[in-house]
Design an enzyme around this catalytic site. Sequence first.
Site, PDB file in Angstrom:
ATOM      1  CB  CYS A   1      -0.983  -0.020   1.178  1.00 20.50           C
ATOM      2  SG  CYS A   1      -2.311  -1.179   0.858  1.00 20.50           S
TER       3      CYS A   1
ATOM      4  CE  LYS B   1      -1.677  -0.563  -3.860  1.00 19.87           C
ATOM      5  NZ  LYS B   1      -2.779   0.335  -3.414  1.00 19.87           N
TER       6      LYS B   1
HETATM    7  C1  UDX Z   1      -6.172  -4.618  -3.169  1.00 19.99           C
HETATM    8  C2  UDX Z   1      -5.648  -3.429  -3.916  1.00 19.99           C
HETATM    9  O1  UDX Z   1      -4.397  -3.804  -4.502  1.00 19.99           O
HETATM   10  C3  UDX Z   1      -5.387  -2.290  -2.991  1.00 19.99           C
HETATM   11  O2  UDX Z   1      -5.090  -1.132  -3.757  1.00 19.99           O
HETATM   12  C4  UDX Z   1      -6.622  -1.977  -2.226  1.00 19.99           C
HETATM   13  O3  UDX Z   1      -6.307  -1.001  -1.235  1.00 19.99           O
HETATM   14  C5  UDX Z   1      -7.217  -3.212  -1.587  1.00 19.99           C
HETATM   15  O4  UDX Z   1      -7.355  -4.294  -2.507  1.00 19.99           O
HETATM   16  P1  UDX Z   1      -4.887  -6.487  -1.989  1.00 19.99           P
HETATM   17  O5  UDX Z   1      -6.065  -7.155  -1.390  1.00 19.99           O
HETATM   18  O6  UDX Z   1      -3.585  -6.556  -1.301  1.00 19.99           O
HETATM   19  O7  UDX Z   1      -5.180  -4.971  -2.223  1.00 19.99           O
HETATM   20  O8  UDX Z   1      -4.752  -7.017  -3.486  1.00 19.99           O
HETATM   21  P2  UDX Z   1      -4.268  -8.466  -3.870  1.00 19.99           P
HETATM   22  O9  UDX Z   1      -3.701  -9.149  -2.695  1.00 19.99           O
HETATM   23  O10 UDX Z   1      -3.482  -8.252  -5.098  1.00 19.99           O
HETATM   24  O11 UDX Z   1      -5.652  -9.213  -4.208  1.00 19.99           O
HETATM   25  C6  UDX Z   1      -6.372  -8.911  -5.331  1.00 19.99           C
HETATM   26  C7  UDX Z   1      -7.217 -10.158  -5.651  1.00 19.99           C
HETATM   27  O12 UDX Z   1      -8.042  -9.903  -6.768  1.00 19.99           O
HETATM   28  C8  UDX Z   1      -6.341 -11.364  -6.001  1.00 19.99           C
HETATM   29  O13 UDX Z   1      -6.765 -12.462  -5.241  1.00 19.99           O
HETATM   30  C9  UDX Z   1      -6.641 -11.606  -7.487  1.00 19.99           C
HETATM   31  O14 UDX Z   1      -6.628 -12.966  -7.825  1.00 19.99           O
HETATM   32  C10 UDX Z   1      -8.045 -11.048  -7.609  1.00 19.99           C
HETATM   33  N1  UDX Z   1      -8.423 -10.642  -8.958  1.00 19.99           N
HETATM   34  C11 UDX Z   1      -7.605  -9.814  -9.673  1.00 19.99           C
HETATM   35  C12 UDX Z   1      -9.642 -11.091  -9.478  1.00 19.99           C
HETATM   36  O15 UDX Z   1     -10.360 -11.832  -8.837  1.00 19.99           O
HETATM   37  N2  UDX Z   1     -10.003 -10.696 -10.731  1.00 19.99           N
HETATM   38  C13 UDX Z   1      -9.204  -9.880 -11.484  1.00 19.99           C
HETATM   39  O16 UDX Z   1      -9.572  -9.556 -12.614  1.00 19.99           O
HETATM   40  C14 UDX Z   1      -7.968  -9.423 -10.950  1.00 19.99           C
HETATM   41  C1  UDX Z   2      -0.883   0.433   5.748  1.00 22.46           C
HETATM   42  C2  UDX Z   2      -1.764   1.360   6.555  1.00 22.46           C
HETATM   43  O1  UDX Z   2      -1.341   1.353   7.919  1.00 22.46           O
HETATM   44  C3  UDX Z   2      -3.216   0.916   6.471  1.00 22.46           C
HETATM   45  O2  UDX Z   2      -4.040   1.829   7.162  1.00 22.46           O
HETATM   46  C4  UDX Z   2      -3.614   0.862   5.003  1.00 22.46           C
HETATM   47  O3  UDX Z   2      -4.935   0.421   4.875  1.00 22.46           O
HETATM   48  C5  UDX Z   2      -2.700  -0.068   4.236  1.00 22.46           C
HETATM   49  O4  UDX Z   2      -1.343   0.335   4.384  1.00 22.46           O
HETATM   50  P1  UDX Z   2       0.226  -1.918   6.034  1.00 22.46           P
HETATM   51  O5  UDX Z   2       0.920  -1.528   4.778  1.00 22.46           O
HETATM   52  O6  UDX Z   2      -0.427  -3.245   6.131  1.00 22.46           O
HETATM   53  O7  UDX Z   2      -0.949  -0.833   6.349  1.00 22.46           O
HETATM   54  O8  UDX Z   2       1.286  -1.874   7.220  1.00 22.46           O
HETATM   55  P2  UDX Z   2       1.768  -0.785   8.289  1.00 22.46           P
HETATM   56  O9  UDX Z   2       1.629  -1.392   9.612  1.00 22.46           O
HETATM   57  O10 UDX Z   2       1.117   0.519   8.030  1.00 22.46           O
HETATM   58  O11 UDX Z   2       3.350  -0.658   7.937  1.00 22.46           O
HETATM   59  C6  UDX Z   2       3.686  -0.190   6.667  1.00 22.46           C
HETATM   60  C7  UDX Z   2       5.211  -0.156   6.586  1.00 22.46           C
HETATM   61  O12 UDX Z   2       5.729   0.868   7.448  1.00 22.46           O
HETATM   62  C8  UDX Z   2       5.874  -1.464   7.017  1.00 22.46           C
HETATM   63  O13 UDX Z   2       6.939  -1.744   6.128  1.00 22.46           O
HETATM   64  C9  UDX Z   2       6.409  -1.160   8.406  1.00 22.46           C
HETATM   65  O14 UDX Z   2       7.589  -1.904   8.675  1.00 22.46           O
HETATM   66  C10 UDX Z   2       6.741   0.323   8.288  1.00 22.46           C
HETATM   67  N1  UDX Z   2       6.679   1.045   9.547  1.00 22.46           N
HETATM   68  C11 UDX Z   2       5.498   1.157  10.212  1.00 22.46           C
HETATM   69  C12 UDX Z   2       7.838   1.673  10.015  1.00 22.46           C
HETATM   70  O15 UDX Z   2       8.907   1.546   9.405  1.00 22.46           O
HETATM   71  N2  UDX Z   2       7.779   2.397  11.166  1.00 22.46           N
HETATM   72  C13 UDX Z   2       6.600   2.529  11.874  1.00 22.46           C
HETATM   73  O16 UDX Z   2       6.602   3.184  12.917  1.00 22.46           O
HETATM   74  C14 UDX Z   2       5.428   1.885  11.383  1.00 22.46           C
END
Ligand code: UDX
Ligand code: UDX
Length: 453
Positions: free
Chosen positions: A284, A287
Amino acid sequence: MKVCVIGVGYVGLVTGVCLAEIGHDVICVDNIESKIEKLNNGISPIYEPGLEKFIEKNMKSGKLNFTTNLKYGVEKGEIIFISVGTPSLSNGQADLSYVEAVAVEVGKYINDEKIIVNKSTVPIGSGDWVSMVVSESIEKNNLNKDVKFNVASNPEFLREGSAVGDTFFPDRIVIGSSSKKAIEKMLELYKPIIEQSFGWPPDVPRLLPKGQKIPVVVSDLTSAEMIKYAANSFLATKISYINEVANICEKVGADILKVAEGIGLDSRIGPKFLNAGIGWGGSCFPKDVSALAYIANEYGMTPQILNSIINVNREQRLKIVKKVQDELKIVKGKTIAVLGIAFKPDTDDTREAPSISIMNSLINLGAKIKAYDPIVKERPHTLSEKVTLSKDSYDAIKDADLLIIATEWDEFRTLDYAKIKNTMNHNIIIDGRNMFNKEKFEDLGFKYMGIGR
Ligand code: UDX
Ligand code: UDX
């Protein structure tokens, strides 16, 4: 209510399961057969603490179903979530091809009035674009040209590793739409969470008291989409900021842990997301920050802060490589142990993990690397083939000239470091997540290096 969730990844699966748990009839759709097969056998394709028991319970009750049949899901669902991947393109722009493909399919199969919800993080203004794609598809592919739908944005704020708790006990719920009806339906859908009135397993602590109201932000589509990007970018900014301060601390001899404690007690700053380390990764932050910067550039602006936090983050992981070179002088041929591959603890997600860029850079310098992660057992496709995956921490550390802690998994806290000391060639540890007590390691005879300390 009847819900269809399309895209059963980290976000879609957790959303679908939790909506079933609070009483809705949920059909989860994915186009990867093997993923659906696993789920129909009660196995979660992702590692998310606490999720599997809710999958099992709600499949048993019939509230939760998994299928690759998108048509079936669209026809049954009153509310249709799109939570397919929106990965970054090489120029930072979000790749919307999956969202588009799914929106076309939804338009093709939509059979009565629906609400289509963007759960995937989509660029600002995409909600209207999804509406256009669905309408065009109805025109082109659907026998029933008069079918009605509304679009809503419902961004997710789930942290991997705590996504189940973040869904049941959110800080807030954001709903964006131009349709009053869509907003009312979404408020009804989330009512048990907004009112914290859902049942909860007695043996699991609630993260919020029963009955505490959750704030709901209702806005237009664009503002809801911007809330997601602005929130993630701010959190990433906070981390890059504390990392830059940590780098200055190293020069002046200040302790970043004390500095973070001291500033975090200011209620306007807050103590969270002030952990200095090797930087942020995951699916996230990288991206979403790039996508927001891209949007700014599209409007002729220079997103100076966003560009800076991306640069600080890129350089932060390479600082570890510099520390290794400063310590070992000659890296070629040396053995380096790396503990932690996932981008953070309690997840199997390795997308944009700092550990991977660090290991690939050290391999390019001729180092031999042994890596271990408690959950990541398959080699990520982004990790050099030359990295040896070890079966446990001790195996990875044996005969190493230097140890790097890349992910702060709890199990690394309880290793027997006195024993480890005698198995290493040199007792040098670079604690990339500041998880250890410096003095304790120095008393054990290690040369300890943290970040900003
Ligand atoms: C996704 C988005 O990437 C992110 O920007 C958003 O915040 C939350 O949803 P994530 O759940 O991590 O995050 O995505 P990913 O783990 O890549 O899962 C996407 C799923 O969609 C995969 O299981 C993939 O197989 C599925 N998919 C993708 C479909 O079912 N149909 C499609 O056409 C493309
Ligand atoms: C993040 C946001 O927290 C969440 O709200 C959103 O929906 C998706 O993206 P996530 O990416 O799952 O969630 O993990 P997060 O716990 O936020 O950590 C993100 C990255 O920051 C990790 O690589 C973590 O190691 C790093 N991090 C986090 C630090 O380096 N320092 C910190 O204090 C906290």
